[in-house]
Design a protein around this motif. Structure first.
Motif, PDB file in Angstrom:
ATOM      1  N   VAL A 110       0.915  -1.171   0.029  1.00  0.00           N
ATOM      2  CA  VAL A 110       0.060  -0.069   0.146  1.00  0.00           C
ATOM      3  C   VAL A 110       0.884   1.387  -0.037  1.00  0.00           C
ATOM      4  CG1 VAL A 110      -1.896   1.317   1.458  1.00  0.00           C
ATOM      5  CG2 VAL A 110      -1.674  -1.170   1.305  1.00  0.00           C
ATOM      6  N   PHE A 111       0.881   2.339  -0.822  1.00  0.00           N
ATOM      7  CA  PHE A 111       1.370   3.501  -0.910  1.00  0.00           C
ATOM      8  C   PHE A 111       0.716   4.763  -0.521  1.00  0.00           C
ATOM      9  CE2 PHE A 111       3.712   0.972  -3.999  1.00  0.00           C
ATOM     10  CZ  PHE A 111       5.183   1.621  -4.213  1.00  0.00           C
ATOM     11  N   ILE A 112       1.426   5.306   0.374  1.00  0.00           N
ATOM     12  CA  ILE A 112       1.034   6.553   0.772  1.00  0.00           C
ATOM     13  C   ILE A 112       1.954   7.494   0.298  1.00  0.00           C
ATOM     14  CG2 ILE A 112       0.481   8.185   2.912  1.00  0.00           C
ATOM     15  CD1 ILE A 112      -0.437   5.667   4.260  1.00  0.00           C
ATOM     16  N   MET A 113       1.503   8.524  -0.434  1.00  0.00           N
ATOM     17  CA  MET A 113       2.584   9.426  -1.200  1.00  0.00           C
ATOM     18  C   MET A 113       2.513  10.782  -0.408  1.00  0.00           C
ATOM     19  SD  MET A 113       2.919   7.435  -3.613  1.00  0.00           S
ATOM     20  CE  MET A 113       4.011   8.354  -4.646  1.00  0.00           C
ATOM     21  N   ILE A 114       3.902  11.223   0.017  1.00  0.00           N
ATOM     22  CA  ILE A 114       4.062  12.390   0.698  1.00  0.00           C
ATOM     23  C   ILE A 114       4.784  13.790  -0.360  1.00  0.00           C
ATOM     24  CG2 ILE A 114       3.903  11.457   2.914  1.00  0.00           C
ATOM     25  CD1 ILE A 114       6.888  11.381   2.930  1.00  0.00           C
ATOM     26  N   THR A 115       4.444  14.869  -0.329  1.00  0.00           N
ATOM     27  CA  THR A 115       5.079  15.707  -0.886  1.00  0.00           C
ATOM     28  C   THR A 115       4.975  17.061  -0.246  1.00  0.00           C
ATOM     29  OG1 THR A 115       5.616  16.832  -3.134  1.00  0.00           O
ATOM     30  CG2 THR A 115       3.305  16.191  -2.743  1.00  0.00           C
ATOM     31  N   ALA A 116       6.139  17.938  -0.528  1.00  0.00           N
ATOM     32  CA  ALA A 116       6.047  19.295  -0.095  1.00  0.00           C
ATOM     33  C   ALA A 116       5.237  20.308  -1.415  1.00  0.00           C
ATOM     34  CB  ALA A 116       7.268  20.006   0.060  1.00  0.00           C
ATOM     35  N   GLN A 117       5.300  19.727  -2.638  1.00  0.00           N
ATOM     36  CA  GLN A 117       4.995  20.503  -3.758  1.00  0.00           C
ATOM     37  C   GLN A 117       3.499  19.787  -4.202  1.00  0.00           C
ATOM     38  OE1 GLN A 117       8.279  19.223  -4.291  1.00  0.00           O
ATOM     39  NE2 GLN A 117       9.286  21.034  -3.249  1.00  0.00           N
ATOM     40  N   GLY A 118       2.682  19.637  -3.244  1.00  0.00           N
ATOM     41  CA  GLY A 118       1.499  18.904  -3.620  1.00  0.00           C
ATOM     42  C   GLY A 118       0.407  19.895  -4.301  1.00  0.00           C
ATOM     43  N   THR A 119      -0.203  19.250  -5.268  1.00  0.00           N
ATOM     44  CA  THR A 119      -1.062  19.958  -6.244  1.00  0.00           C
ATOM     45  C   THR A 119      -2.650  19.015  -6.252  1.00  0.00           C
ATOM     46  OG1 THR A 119      -0.726  19.095  -8.396  1.00  0.00           O
ATOM     47  CG2 THR A 119       0.559  21.308  -7.766  1.00  0.00           C
ATOM     48  N   ILE A 120      -3.597  19.483  -6.332  1.00  0.00           N
ATOM     49  CA  ILE A 120      -4.882  18.722  -6.560  1.00  0.00           C
ATOM     50  C   ILE A 120      -4.482  17.646  -7.632  1.00  0.00           C
ATOM     51  CG2 ILE A 120      -7.296  18.426  -7.285  1.00  0.00           C
ATOM     52  CD1 ILE A 120      -7.486  21.515  -5.705  1.00  0.00           C
TER      53      ILE A 120
END
Length: 121
Positions: free
Chosen positions: A77-87
């Protein structure tokens, strides 16, 4: 025991995630990778229950890694994390099978709840 792979190129963030998860549940077996290529190599060799994966990384970004994992039949199962999140990025990640998408810095309660829910899936 749940096996968790953290793929994050920023060492301070990776270290914090490891510490938070280790303190949350001593049953978590945590492995780290510094980029998408190293993360994929680990996914080919070991079975992980959950992957916390940054999106913007050198060598292979998180979306490319998610695509490759899907094409290779990797069931984590993948949970994605980012500082540059866009919709748009969040929609793309979830369409490709990510369980959730969390912006950095993560709200710790939300992160821990999302991990718990993902592991129960």
């Amino acid at each position: 025991m749940s096996k968790i792979l953290i793929i994050e190129d920023e060492e301070p963030i990776r270290r914090v995630l490891v510490r938070i998860l280790s303190e949350e549940d001593r049953q978590y077996e945590i492995t780290e990778a510094i980029d998408g290529k190293k993360g994929f190599n680990l996914l080919e060799k070991e079975i992980f229950d959950l992957v916390l994966c940054d999106i913007k990384m050198p060598k292979m970004d998180g979306i490319q890694l998610l695509d490759l994992a899907n094409s290779e039949g990797i069931a984590a199962v993948f949970i994605m994390i980012t500082a540059q999140g866009t919709i748009e990025t969040a929609v793309e990640a979830t369409k490709k099978g990510a369980f959730d998408f969390i912006e950095k810095p993560p709200d710790l309660n939300r992160l821990l709840l999302t991990i718990k829910n993902a592991l129960e899936k």
